[in-house]
Motif scaffolding. Structure first.
Motif, PDB file in Angstrom:
ATOM      1  N   PRO A  82      54.238  14.590 -19.528  1.00 55.29           N
ATOM      2  CA  PRO A  82      53.417  15.370 -18.599  1.00 55.29           C
ATOM      3  C   PRO A  82      54.302  16.038 -17.536  1.00 55.29           C
ATOM      4  O   PRO A  82      55.340  15.498 -17.146  1.00 55.29           O
ATOM      5  N   LYS A  84      54.091  16.439 -14.353  1.00 59.92           N
ATOM      6  CA  LYS A  84      54.367  15.698 -13.113  1.00 59.92           C
ATOM      7  C   LYS A  84      55.517  14.716 -13.324  1.00 59.92           C
ATOM      8  O   LYS A  84      56.425  14.621 -12.499  1.00 59.92           O
ATOM      9  N   GLY A 141      52.823  22.675 -15.547  1.00 61.45           N
ATOM     10  CA  GLY A 141      51.747  22.039 -14.781  1.00 61.45           C
ATOM     11  C   GLY A 141      50.539  22.949 -14.631  1.00 61.45           C
ATOM     12  O   GLY A 141      49.391  22.501 -14.740  1.00 61.45           O
ATOM     13  N   GLU A 144      48.821  23.176 -18.042  1.00 60.32           N
ATOM     14  CA  GLU A 144      48.100  21.931 -18.351  1.00 60.32           C
ATOM     15  C   GLU A 144      46.854  21.759 -17.470  1.00 60.32           C
ATOM     16  O   GLU A 144      46.073  20.849 -17.686  1.00 60.32           O
ATOM     17  N   LYS A 145      46.778  22.594 -16.435  1.00 53.23           N
ATOM     18  CA  LYS A 145      45.711  22.486 -15.417  1.00 53.23           C
ATOM     19  C   LYS A 145      45.871  21.202 -14.605  1.00 53.23           C
ATOM     20  O   LYS A 145      44.897  20.672 -14.053  1.00 53.23           O
ATOM     21  N   SER A 146      47.094  20.663 -14.570  1.00 51.42           N
ATOM     22  CA  SER A 146      47.384  19.491 -13.734  1.00 51.42           C
ATOM     23  C   SER A 146      47.413  19.889 -12.270  1.00 51.42           C
ATOM     24  O   SER A 146      47.142  19.074 -11.389  1.00 51.42           O
ATOM     25  N   TRP A 192      52.691  17.685  -4.758  1.00 58.26           N
ATOM     26  CA  TRP A 192      51.898  17.734  -5.991  1.00 58.26           C
ATOM     27  C   TRP A 192      50.400  17.602  -5.677  1.00 58.26           C
ATOM     28  O   TRP A 192      49.582  18.372  -6.170  1.00 58.26           O
ATOM     29  N   ILE A 196      46.505  19.925  -6.473  1.00 54.50           N
ATOM     30  CA  ILE A 196      45.472  19.464  -7.419  1.00 54.50           C
ATOM     31  C   ILE A 196      44.131  20.118  -7.087  1.00 54.50           C
ATOM     32  O   ILE A 196      43.757  20.241  -5.963  1.00 54.50           O
TER      33      ILE A 196
END
Length: 196
Positions: A82, A84, A141, A144-146, A192, A196
């Motif tokens: 991932p 992150k 990111g 991934e829509k993270s 981070w 979100i």
């Protein structure tokens, strides 16, 4: 081939190896091109064809180190994890690579520090490569829509600037005796979480 029996690339590589070793053993200030020529068993004139002065060879030593950092970090962004996790691993590795150089190779670090201060072209290239790699991680990111946010380019600037004390040579040196990995992780978490 030259009379040394070495190709120009081999002479450059061997001279850079010899320079690294001499700087480690005798210090940054005592480093001389004439000594490197003796180590390689070539005339100083032959060496001057590849390195017109001491600074050119010092630059080659520093550039090699930065290239190694670039390659090491590139391997991280190519992992299947991932975004992150990759971002955190990338920054922690970047910090550790700089810290290791200051601790284990202080004399070589002095040579690099001079190059960094004057923003030599290879230093600028390294900084641009760091931004490029960060953009790849942050774009992942976003994809991934993270995280949400502006563009990967702008996000890379934010992350790079916010963590500068963990990778800028002088600031790494100033904090050398501290264990700062936990703080770096906390800063990355805040950055981070803000996306979100």
């Amino acid at each position: 081939m030259p009379r040394t029996g070495l190709t120009p690339i081999e002479i450059r590589e061997k001279a850079t190896d010899a320079a690294e070793e001499r700087i480690r053993r005798h210090g940054f200030e005592k480093f001389r091109l004439v000594d490197i020529a003796k180590d390689l068993d070539v005339s100083h004139v032959a060496l001057y064809k590849h390195f017109p002065d001491k600074q050119a060879l010092l630059n080659a030593v520093s550039e090699r180190w930065l290239n190694r950092i670039d390659e090491t970090l590139l391997k991280i962004i190519e992992k299947k994890k991932p975004s992150k996790d990759l971002l955190f691993e990338w920054f922690l590795s970047f910090h550790q690579l700089k810290k290791d150089k200051v601790q284990t190779d202080p004399e070589l670090f002095k040579a690099f520090d001079l190059a960094a201060e004057s923003l030599k072209p290879f230093v600028v290239k390294h900084i641009n490569e760091m931004y490029r790699q960060l953009q790849i991680l942050l774009q992942k990111g976003l994809d991934e829509k993270s995280i949400k946010g502006d563009t990967a380019i702008n996000l890379a600037k934010i992350f790079f600037e916010a963590t500068v004390s963990f990778h800028h040579p002088k600031l790494v040196y100033q904090h050398l005796t501290e264990k700062r990995e936990k703080l770096l992780k906390q800063i990355l978490e805040v950055l981070w979480d803000g996306l979100i």
